[in-house]
Each structure stands twice: as structure tokens, then as C-alpha cells.
Motif scaffolding. Sequence first.
Motif, PDB file in Angstrom:
ATOM      1  N   LEU A   1       2.141   1.904   3.531  1.00 44.01           N
ATOM      2  CA  LEU A   1       1.985   0.917   2.453  1.00 44.01           C
ATOM      3  C   LEU A   1       0.510   0.823   2.089  1.00 44.01           C
ATOM      4  O   LEU A   1      -0.357   0.672   2.954  1.00 44.01           O
ATOM      5  N   ARG A   2       0.248   0.932   0.785  1.00 45.86           N
ATOM      6  CA  ARG A   2      -1.114   0.782   0.278  1.00 45.86           C
ATOM      7  C   ARG A   2      -1.091  -0.244  -0.831  1.00 45.86           C
ATOM      8  O   ARG A   2      -0.260  -0.166  -1.740  1.00 45.86           O
ATOM      9  N   VAL A   3      -1.975  -1.248  -0.747  1.00 48.66           N
ATOM     10  CA  VAL A   3      -2.048  -2.265  -1.796  1.00 48.66           C
ATOM     11  C   VAL A   3      -3.463  -2.323  -2.349  1.00 48.66           C
ATOM     12  O   VAL A   3      -4.435  -2.072  -1.635  1.00 48.66           O
TER      13      VAL A   3
ATOM     14  N   ARG B   1      -4.302  -7.126 -11.881  1.00 45.36           N
ATOM     15  CA  ARG B   1      -2.947  -7.326 -11.369  1.00 45.36           C
ATOM     16  C   ARG B   1      -2.739  -6.470 -10.111  1.00 45.36           C
ATOM     17  O   ARG B   1      -2.938  -5.249 -10.159  1.00 45.36           O
ATOM     18  N   PRO B   2      -2.374  -7.069  -8.991  1.00 45.06           N
ATOM     19  CA  PRO B   2      -2.211  -6.302  -7.748  1.00 45.06           C
ATOM     20  C   PRO B   2      -1.132  -5.240  -7.867  1.00 45.06           C
ATOM     21  O   PRO B   2      -0.138  -5.404  -8.569  1.00 45.06           O
ATOM     22  N   GLU B   3      -1.344  -4.135  -7.167  1.00 40.96           N
ATOM     23  CA  GLU B   3      -0.388  -3.039  -7.134  1.00 40.96           C
ATOM     24  C   GLU B   3      -0.094  -2.646  -5.686  1.00 40.96           C
ATOM     25  O   GLU B   3      -0.956  -2.777  -4.810  1.00 40.96           O
ATOM     26  N   ALA B   4       1.115  -2.173  -5.465  1.00 41.00           N
ATOM     27  CA  ALA B   4       1.506  -1.694  -4.135  1.00 41.00           C
ATOM     28  C   ALA B   4       2.149  -0.324  -4.281  1.00 41.00           C
ATOM     29  O   ALA B   4       2.938  -0.082  -5.202  1.00 41.00           O
ATOM     30  N   GLU B   5       1.806   0.566  -3.376  1.00 39.64           N
ATOM     31  CA  GLU B   5       2.405   1.893  -3.330  1.00 39.64           C
ATOM     32  C   GLU B   5       2.901   2.111  -1.909  1.00 39.64           C
ATOM     33  O   GLU B   5       2.144   1.940  -0.941  1.00 39.64           O
ATOM     34  N   LEU B   6       4.170   2.473  -1.771  1.00 36.40           N
ATOM     35  CA  LEU B   6       4.708   2.606  -0.418  1.00 36.40           C
ATOM     36  C   LEU B   6       5.631   3.804  -0.284  1.00 36.40           C
ATOM     37  O   LEU B   6       6.109   4.365  -1.270  1.00 36.40           O
ATOM     38  N   VAL B   7       5.868   4.157   0.987  1.00 36.10           N
ATOM     39  CA  VAL B   7       6.802   5.225   1.339  1.00 36.10           C
ATOM     40  C   VAL B   7       7.785   4.647   2.340  1.00 36.10           C
ATOM     41  O   VAL B   7       7.381   4.061   3.349  1.00 36.10           O
TER      42      VAL B   7
ATOM     43  N   ARG C   1      11.320   8.266   0.616  1.00 37.65           N
ATOM     44  CA  ARG C   1      11.361   7.771  -0.773  1.00 37.65           C
ATOM     45  C   ARG C   1      10.049   7.052  -1.086  1.00 37.65           C
ATOM     46  O   ARG C   1       9.525   6.308  -0.242  1.00 37.65           O
ATOM     47  N   ARG C   2       9.553   7.226  -2.311  1.00 38.41           N
ATOM     48  CA  ARG C   2       8.279   6.629  -2.714  1.00 38.41           C
ATOM     49  C   ARG C   2       8.474   5.716  -3.927  1.00 38.41           C
ATOM     50  O   ARG C   2       9.349   5.950  -4.763  1.00 38.41           O
ATOM     51  N   ALA C   3       7.610   4.697  -4.013  1.00 36.82           N
ATOM     52  CA  ALA C   3       7.643   3.805  -5.184  1.00 36.82           C
ATOM     53  C   ALA C   3       6.293   3.128  -5.350  1.00 36.82           C
ATOM     54  O   ALA C   3       5.521   2.985  -4.392  1.00 36.82           O
ATOM     55  N   LYS C   4       6.051   2.690  -6.591  1.00 38.55           N
ATOM     56  CA  LYS C   4       4.812   1.987  -6.916  1.00 38.55           C
ATOM     57  C   LYS C   4       5.162   0.853  -7.858  1.00 38.55           C
ATOM     58  O   LYS C   4       5.961   1.028  -8.785  1.00 38.55           O
TER      59      LYS C   4
ATOM     60  N   ASP D   1      -1.898  -7.242   9.702  1.00 38.65           N
ATOM     61  CA  ASP D   1      -2.031  -7.243   8.237  1.00 38.65           C
ATOM     62  C   ASP D   1      -0.828  -7.999   7.666  1.00 38.65           C
ATOM     63  O   ASP D   1       0.311  -7.576   7.826  1.00 38.65           O
ATOM     64  N   ILE D   2      -1.087  -9.094   6.979  1.00 42.82           N
ATOM     65  CA  ILE D   2      -0.004  -9.975   6.552  1.00 42.82           C
ATOM     66  C   ILE D   2       0.864  -9.333   5.478  1.00 42.82           C
ATOM     67  O   ILE D   2       2.072  -9.634   5.374  1.00 42.82           O
ATOM     68  N   VAL D   3       0.323  -8.439   4.665  1.00 42.09           N
ATOM     69  CA  VAL D   3       1.130  -7.766   3.645  1.00 42.09           C
ATOM     70  C   VAL D   3       2.105  -6.793   4.305  1.00 42.09           C
ATOM     71  O   VAL D   3       3.277  -6.716   3.935  1.00 42.09           O
ATOM     72  N   ILE D   4       1.635  -6.083   5.320  1.00 40.62           N
ATOM     73  CA  ILE D   4       2.523  -5.180   6.064  1.00 40.62           C
ATOM     74  C   ILE D   4       3.588  -5.981   6.795  1.00 40.62           C
ATOM     75  O   ILE D   4       4.766  -5.603   6.815  1.00 40.62           O
ATOM     76  N   ALA D   5       3.194  -7.107   7.388  1.00 41.54           N
ATOM     77  CA  ALA D   5       4.170  -7.973   8.058  1.00 41.54           C
ATOM     78  C   ALA D   5       5.234  -8.446   7.073  1.00 41.54           C
ATOM     79  O   ALA D   5       6.422  -8.524   7.412  1.00 41.54           O
TER      80      ALA D   5
END
Length: 516
Positions: A399-401, A408-414, A422-425, A486-490
Motif C-alpha cells: 500500500l502506497r499513499v 486530494r490524497p491518493e492510494a495505490e495498492l496491491v 490485483r492492483r488499484a488506485k 502505520d495507521i493507514v495500513i492498519a
Amino acid sequence: MSDKEKLIIFDTTLRDGEQSPGASMTREEKVRIARALERLRVDVIEAGFPAASNGDFESVQAVARTVRESIVCGLARAREADIARAGEALRDAAAGRIHTFIATSPIHMKMKLQLEPDEVVEQAVRSVKQARQLTDDVEFSPEDAGRSEFDFLCRILEAVIDAGARTVNIPDTVGYNLPDQFGGLIRRLRENVPNADKAVWSVHCHNDLGVAVANSLSAVLNGARQVECTINGLGERAGNAALEELVMAVRTRQDVFPCKTDINAQEIVPTSRLVSNITGFAVQPNKAIVGANAFAHESGIHQDGVLKHRETYEIMRAEDVGWGANRMVLGKHSGRNAFRSRLQELGVAFDSEEQLNEAFVRFKDLADKKHEIFDEDLQALVSEATWSLENERVRLQSLRVCSETGERPEAELVLSVDGEERRAKAAGSGPVDAAFRAIDQILQSGTELLLYAVNNITSGTDSQGEVSVRVEKAGRVVNGQGSDTDIVIASAKAYLNALNKVMQGAERTHPQVDGV
């Protein structure tokens, strides 16, 4: 205190506590809590409702096979099949109890059971007799006793005691009673049921008006010698009487109460934290006994008084209920044996080396991020490890934020979905919202987020954040938990934990729509 009567502590966290929306526990989680309750020296552990589902049956059976020092109880409606199922689940218990119930209020008998009063008495007696063929320890509850007619209540209680019930439990099923009223009911029943001395009188109070503990204590002062309660007051609607408050009230006010408990009070806070961690139901800071602020003093006058003489503003010692007992035990150089030994001390046992290895890998990952690892950290990572091995179809790979002022915040994850990457942004109103939106792009779960809450597991800026989420789909409500420094990962872990449960399907429903 040697001449005082014993007050039996009946814990129903695993049964009634589990009826809180989203609080369903796995078999392994129930066993972990049961071990903690045994260390707490709870007299009776109500492990579940065996007839509700195969999952509930297996959980009660597992607890019965594990617990040796406490009585293990299974709930059963006053039905032949329910009681047989409970007896089968408790077969391997060192000491087992069947708790059977039937409604006794006019509205319940007429509208729900569609039975005449004579038929209700007959069914209750028949069920108690059947249960006595399976165990000597039988408890009976008249559901909705608080709205039942007094004379009928006396009649059915006399009949079930004659039939072999060793405990009769009076539930305030809808949380309607007030302390003087409820205590008076217990006193009147004990005075008017001819064979009242042949059974232990028990109470089970709900907290809809915020007086479950007060009602229970009033009942104790009027002769009840068993109280049914839960850790942290967990339970459906507004919850049940809180074990920690009942126990410490009786212990602290021995000048008032003619009874005592066998509870090991130093296990109260560790058990509270374990239940909170497993269920995802956080303890409010100002909660009596187990809240983070329960023994905190901010007022200068209070601080000065406590420093000079503790009793000026403290009626209990924090150490007596387990505060400060959870010390730092492990670090990044600790080995597998030290890790396994400390978890065994905490009552955690692994079913396989695979589970141990999964938990140890997570421990090493955490140790690289966090210098001091506490017992609470260990409990959290064990919960994640045991769940992921058995049930995780979807796992967070990366996970990358990106979050910055004015953007505007963005998140990219696998994600790994059934082994496929699977990937998404996605963008969102904040980094957590962006991460959740990216997850939804992949899974298309169709769930509604009902609750998002964050708590720190331990103190310090390097503490793990523990996130709880509650989601709903097609009437099914589940909780999810996740923890990380990391609270976003949690947050992403918690959301995926909930969605994994949803993807399992409705393998289990709440066991008791019409319970005590």
C-alpha cells in the motif's frame, strides 16, 4: 472474610457478549478468552448456544475440552433437541452445566410461544428433567421474568427446582427494572417459593437503562448468590452487567456485602484488553476499573492528595486489578522459544507449527518497526496470524499513499485475491478513504461501512494503532480489526479483515433471537 458466603461469578462473554452486532468470535478466539477467564478464576463460563449452529457447537465443545478449573456451561431452549445438543457439546468437560430457559411473561407466552401457562410449566419441567439425565448441574431461567406475573413465576420456579434445577436465574431481559424494584423481586421470590433454599438464586441484568450493575448488586443484597455478567459489559443492545464492576464493588465494599468472590482481580485488566482486541469493541477511557482514565488524576488537588496518601482519592489500587502488569517482554533479538514461552504464559497455544511460524514472522516484522513489544502487541498479532491462515482469501500485499496539504490524497495498492495479484488506485477525502476506495475497486463488495474507530494498543508515538471497522451487507453485520504502526495500513487491514468475513458467507447467525 472466611465466614462469608461465596458469590458465584457466571461469565457469559462468549455467549451473550457475542450477540453484540459484529462481535462473533472464531472457535480459536473463544478458547483464548476461555483460558483468560479460567486464569481470572471465573466460576462458570457460558461458552455458547450449541444448538444455534455447527460453529457454536464446535466452540462450546472446544472450550469444554480446554477448561479444567471452571464450570463450562451451554445454553439451550426448553426443547429436547437443544438440550441433547448441549449435553453432547459438554461431554468432555471436567465440569459441565446446561442452562435452559423458556419465556414466562404473558406477552411472550401468548405471542411468541403460543402456549398456555400450564403448557409452559410442563415444558420447563420436562426440559430440566432431561438436562438432569445429562448432568447434575442444571440452571433454569424464566425469560422476561421482570414482566412476568409474580404468582406464575413462583409456580414455575418451584416446579423446576423440584425437577432438579440447582440454579434458578432471574433475568431482566429487556433492561427495564430499577435497583429497588429488582432487589425486592429477588427477596419476594425467595420468601414465597417453598423450596427456595434448594437452589442458588442468580440474576442476569441488561444495561438498557444503565443500571445493570446496580440491579445485580441490589439482588445480591437481597439474597442472590450468582451474578451473570460479561467482560467490559459486552452484550446485545446496551450490554450486560460488567464483571469488573460487580467484582470490585463487592470486594471494595466488604462492609456492605455479606459475600465474597474467588476472582483473581489482577487478571481483570489483561482479560479486558484481550476481549477488546478480539471483538474490536474498544473500552471507553472513563470506563470504571478498566478504562484508561480509571486511575488517572488531573486535578492538582487530587494529585497532591494521592501523593500524600493514596486513599484520599483512590478507593482501589490500580495494581490490584492488573494495571501495570503487562510489561515489555520481547524485542527484535528475541528468539522463537522466548516468543512461544511468553505466549504460553498469556494462555495462547497454537494448533500447528504453521500458526506459530506465521505469528513469529509477524512478530519479527513488528520488532523491526517498534523497539518495545508489549503483551498487548503480542495478542494483536496472534489474532491476525491465526485468522489469516484459516480464512484470508484477500490479503494486502502493498500500500502506497500520497497525502499533502492542498492536494486530494491518493492510494495505490496491491491485493492478493485467492492467490491472484490485483492492483488499484483511487483518490479520497483522506488517505484512509482513498485506501478503502481502492480496495472497493477490486473487490466490489457492496458493503456499507457502519463504524470506523482507531485506538492505540500501547502508549508512545511508536505504538501500534488498532483499527476497528464494522460493515453490513444484506442484514449481516461483521467487525474487522487490524493493527500496525502505520495507521493507514492498519485501516486497510481492518477493512480487509471485515470483507474476508463477509466473503465467507453467513456461516453463522446470532444464536439467540429470544434469549435471557
